[in-house]
Enzyme design. Structure first.
Site, PDB file in Angstrom:
ATOM      1  N   HIS A 232       0.890  -1.083  -0.011  1.00 47.30           N
ATOM      2  CA  HIS A 232       0.027   0.043   0.071  1.00 47.30           C
ATOM      3  C   HIS A 232       0.799   1.092  -0.121  1.00 47.30           C
ATOM      4  O   HIS A 232       1.050   1.846   1.154  1.00 47.30           O
ATOM      5  CB  HIS A 232      -1.128  -0.091   1.122  1.00 47.30           C
ATOM      6  CG  HIS A 232      -0.660  -0.549   2.448  1.00 47.30           C
ATOM      7  ND1 HIS A 232       0.210   0.213   3.320  1.00 47.30           N
ATOM      8  CD2 HIS A 232      -1.227  -1.302   3.288  1.00 47.30           C
ATOM      9  CE1 HIS A 232       0.504  -0.369   4.335  1.00 47.30           C
ATOM     10  NE2 HIS A 232      -0.501  -1.264   4.505  1.00 47.30           N
ATOM     11  N   ASN A 235       1.083   4.695   2.220  1.00 48.50           N
ATOM     12  CA  ASN A 235       0.336   4.455   3.618  1.00 48.50           C
ATOM     13  C   ASN A 235       1.508   3.719   4.274  1.00 48.50           C
ATOM     14  O   ASN A 235       2.065   2.703   3.848  1.00 48.50           O
ATOM     15  CB  ASN A 235      -0.896   3.609   3.542  1.00 48.50           C
ATOM     16  CG  ASN A 235      -2.047   4.613   2.801  1.00 48.50           C
ATOM     17  OD1 ASN A 235      -2.743   5.128   3.488  1.00 48.50           O
ATOM     18  ND2 ASN A 235      -2.435   4.224   1.732  1.00 48.50           N
ATOM     19  N   ALA A 236       1.768   4.181   5.776  1.00 46.52           N
ATOM     20  CA  ALA A 236       2.540   3.377   6.476  1.00 46.52           C
ATOM     21  C   ALA A 236       3.903   3.291   6.089  1.00 46.52           C
ATOM     22  O   ALA A 236       4.467   2.339   6.113  1.00 46.52           O
ATOM     23  CB  ALA A 236       1.973   1.840   6.915  1.00 46.52           C
ATOM     24  N   ASP A 269      -9.312   3.339  -3.307  1.00 44.24           N
ATOM     25  CA  ASP A 269     -10.793   3.465  -2.909  1.00 44.24           C
ATOM     26  C   ASP A 269     -11.382   5.038  -2.764  1.00 44.24           C
ATOM     27  O   ASP A 269     -12.457   5.333  -2.453  1.00 44.24           O
ATOM     28  CB  ASP A 269     -11.094   2.715  -1.642  1.00 44.24           C
ATOM     29  CG  ASP A 269     -10.139   3.679  -0.406  1.00 44.24           C
ATOM     30  OD1 ASP A 269      -9.364   4.231  -0.688  1.00 44.24           O
ATOM     31  OD2 ASP A 269     -10.515   2.954   0.854  1.00 44.24           O
ATOM     32  N   GLY A 270     -10.456   5.981  -3.314  1.00 40.93           N
ATOM     33  CA  GLY A 270     -10.746   7.490  -3.049  1.00 40.93           C
ATOM     34  C   GLY A 270     -10.687   8.116  -1.827  1.00 40.93           C
ATOM     35  O   GLY A 270     -10.864   9.276  -1.453  1.00 40.93           O
ATOM     36  N   HIS A 272      -8.022   6.158   0.826  1.00 40.85           N
ATOM     37  CA  HIS A 272      -6.641   5.874   1.453  1.00 40.85           C
ATOM     38  C   HIS A 272      -5.669   6.493   0.773  1.00 40.85           C
ATOM     39  O   HIS A 272      -4.525   6.745   1.268  1.00 40.85           O
ATOM     40  CB  HIS A 272      -6.563   4.535   1.571  1.00 40.85           C
ATOM     41  CG  HIS A 272      -7.363   4.006   2.655  1.00 40.85           C
ATOM     42  ND1 HIS A 272      -8.644   3.512   2.621  1.00 40.85           N
ATOM     43  CD2 HIS A 272      -6.708   3.435   3.815  1.00 40.85           C
ATOM     44  CE1 HIS A 272      -8.956   2.882   3.999  1.00 40.85           C
ATOM     45  NE2 HIS A 272      -7.899   2.991   4.509  1.00 40.85           N
ATOM     46  N   ASP A 294      -7.159  -4.266   0.275  1.00 39.08           N
ATOM     47  CA  ASP A 294      -6.804  -4.255   1.513  1.00 39.08           C
ATOM     48  C   ASP A 294      -8.058  -4.364   2.526  1.00 39.08           C
ATOM     49  O   ASP A 294      -8.276  -3.707   3.357  1.00 39.08           O
ATOM     50  CB  ASP A 294      -6.048  -2.940   1.866  1.00 39.08           C
ATOM     51  CG  ASP A 294      -5.212  -2.966   3.296  1.00 39.08           C
ATOM     52  OD1 ASP A 294      -5.280  -4.246   3.800  1.00 39.08           O
ATOM     53  OD2 ASP A 294      -4.696  -2.174   3.892  1.00 39.08           O
ATOM     54  N   SER A 329     -11.508   2.955   9.876  1.00 40.96           N
ATOM     55  CA  SER A 329     -11.402   1.630  10.126  1.00 40.96           C
ATOM     56  C   SER A 329     -10.841   0.594   9.237  1.00 40.96           C
ATOM     57  O   SER A 329     -10.775  -0.686   9.471  1.00 40.96           O
ATOM     58  CB  SER A 329     -12.726   1.289  11.044  1.00 40.96           C
ATOM     59  OG  SER A 329     -13.108  -0.111  10.722  1.00 40.96           O
TER      60      SER A 329
HETATM   61 ZN   LIG Z   1      -0.863  -2.532   6.036  1.00 32.41          ZN
END
Ligand SMILES: [Zn+2]
Length: 406
Positions: A232, A235-236, A269-270, A272, A294, A329
């Site tokens: 991803h 992200n992260a 998904d628009g 994330h 995900d 979430s």
């Molecule tokens: Zn992850």
């Protein structure tokens, strides 16, 4: 009737009135299938004068290879990482349900868990083909526990691990076995990671970088040892910085060994990933983009309140919130939604949008000779779509496994 079916007596299906995705283009051709595989019609005409046992009128549908989701944590109320549940039943339920979203094979994904969970769950779900019972399982994607504390996201801190002794021994201690494992996400900056990366790749397991604070040279080092995916993207991980672009910099790195592609997962998904960030990634490195859902427990559930584990969540449209808050979430978009959103947000072609959910994940996993393409000899795992990329029907091994009710 042909006088001589020299190759096989198995019935032949001919999909007509369709546009098929082949060699990066939609082509106005028929698709021929025998024994679950895509057939070369030229050989057929030569031997058998174009005889088909069954014709399928596709009503001007697009036919694309079945979608492959390499990162899905659950859905429809199921969480693959929850050891209290009947794991086999849970995976089977999700496998069946995702057929309507065009997914014909997937990697059930486990988030960071204690060893007991891996030891219990991994032996239960064997790699297997799809069919009317559901999408095929390509092997687990194990996301963690060898990830960064700083970028753990929703992964439980108490179960994070490092490579203390030799590397691979720690991995075996955590997972118990690597049977039925297709991919491992780890943080490359952890000490002694490089030997683990090499060992995993030698065993045919895809290594992905994620939940990490790695700088670019650490990430490049991992790629040189065999890592080939980014979990991803954006992200992260460290945000893009022009003096050290971090893992994101792999998209334009000049340190990738010749002929290899670094792939990267996008949750389109628009929510994330901002559409502008999606466009940056796509324009910088289109051939590496892999759409992932995900998906979490709430994927596929109707709007409203749901109890999931210890939490109550509220679904509004494409958002899943911890009830009473605006805390996201997890992703609840399905793969067909991600394909549609990716096309609309990036302005890419229909072909590119479809390949990001089929060809690219197959290439990533090293299975593009049988999945993710409509080449002759490939598995006849198919999605039929209308012009707006809504799923009309899904086929696995040439057999219809889902069709939208008129
Ligand atoms: Zn992850």
């Amino acid at each position: 009737m042909p006088s001589n079916k020299s190759v096989s007596d198995a019935p032949i299906s001919q999909f007509t009135n369709c546009w098929i995705l082949r060699e990066h283009a939609l082509q106005r051709e028929d698709l021929w299938v025998r024994e679950g595989k895509i057939l070369d019609p030229e050989k057929l005409f030569f031997d058998e004068q174009g005889y088909a046992d069954q014709q399928v009128d596709c009503e001007a549908s697009i036919i694309a290879p079945g979608f492959i989701d390499v990162q899905i944590n659950g859905g429809y109320g199921v969480d693959f990482s929850q050891p209290s549940e009947d794991v086999t039943a849970g995976v089977s339920l999700v496998a069946k349900k995702i057929l309507e979203h065009g997914v014909t094979s997937f990697c059930p994904t486990l988030v960071t868990s204690p060893p007991a969970v891996y030891h219990k769950v991994l032996p239960q779900i064997k790699v297997h083909n799809g069919g009317p019972h559901g999408a095929g399982v390509l092997g687990f994607h194990l996301e963690g526990p060898f990830i960064s504390l700083e970028k753990k996201g929703a992964h439980p801190e108490r179960y994070l691990r490092t490579f203390r002794s030799g590397g691979i021994e720690d991995l075996m201690e955590a997972y118990g076995s690597l049977d039925n494992v297709a991919m491992v996400t780890l943080a490359p900056e952890l000490p002694r990671t490089q030997s683990v990366v090499r060992e995993l790749c030698q065993r045919g397991i895809t290594v992905s970088l994620g939940h990490s604070v790695a700088n670019l040279s650490q990430a490049e080092d991992a790629v040189q040892h065999g890592a080939s995916f980014i979990t991803h993207l954006f992200n992260a991980m460290l945000p893009f910085h022009h003096r050290d672009p971090g893992i994101v910099g792999l998209l334009t790195s000049d340190q990738i060994p010749g002929g290899r592609t670094v792939f990267y997962g996008m949750i389109a998904d628009g929510i994330h990933t901002n559409p502008a960030a999606l466009r940056i990634a796509h324009r910088a490195h289109p051939s590496g983009l892999v759409l992932v859902t995900d998906g979490i427990t709430a994927m596929g559930l109707p709007p409203g309140h749901h109890t999931l584990g210890q939490q109550v969540i509220e679904i509004q449209g494409l958002h899943a919130y911890v009830a009473g808050t605006k805390t996201l979430s997890g992703s609840i978009a399905t793969m067909d939604m991600c394909v549609q959103h990716f096309k609309q947000a990036s302005g890419c072609s229909v072909e590119e949008a479809l390949e990001a959910a089929s060809l690219h994940p197959a290439q990533l996993l090293g299975i593009s000779h049988k999945k993710g393409s409509l080449d002759y000899g490939a598995d006849a795992d198919l999605v039929l779509l209308d012009d707006a990329l809504n799923i009309r029907a899904t086929y696995i091994s040439g057999e219809e496994v889902w069709r939208k009710q008129a």
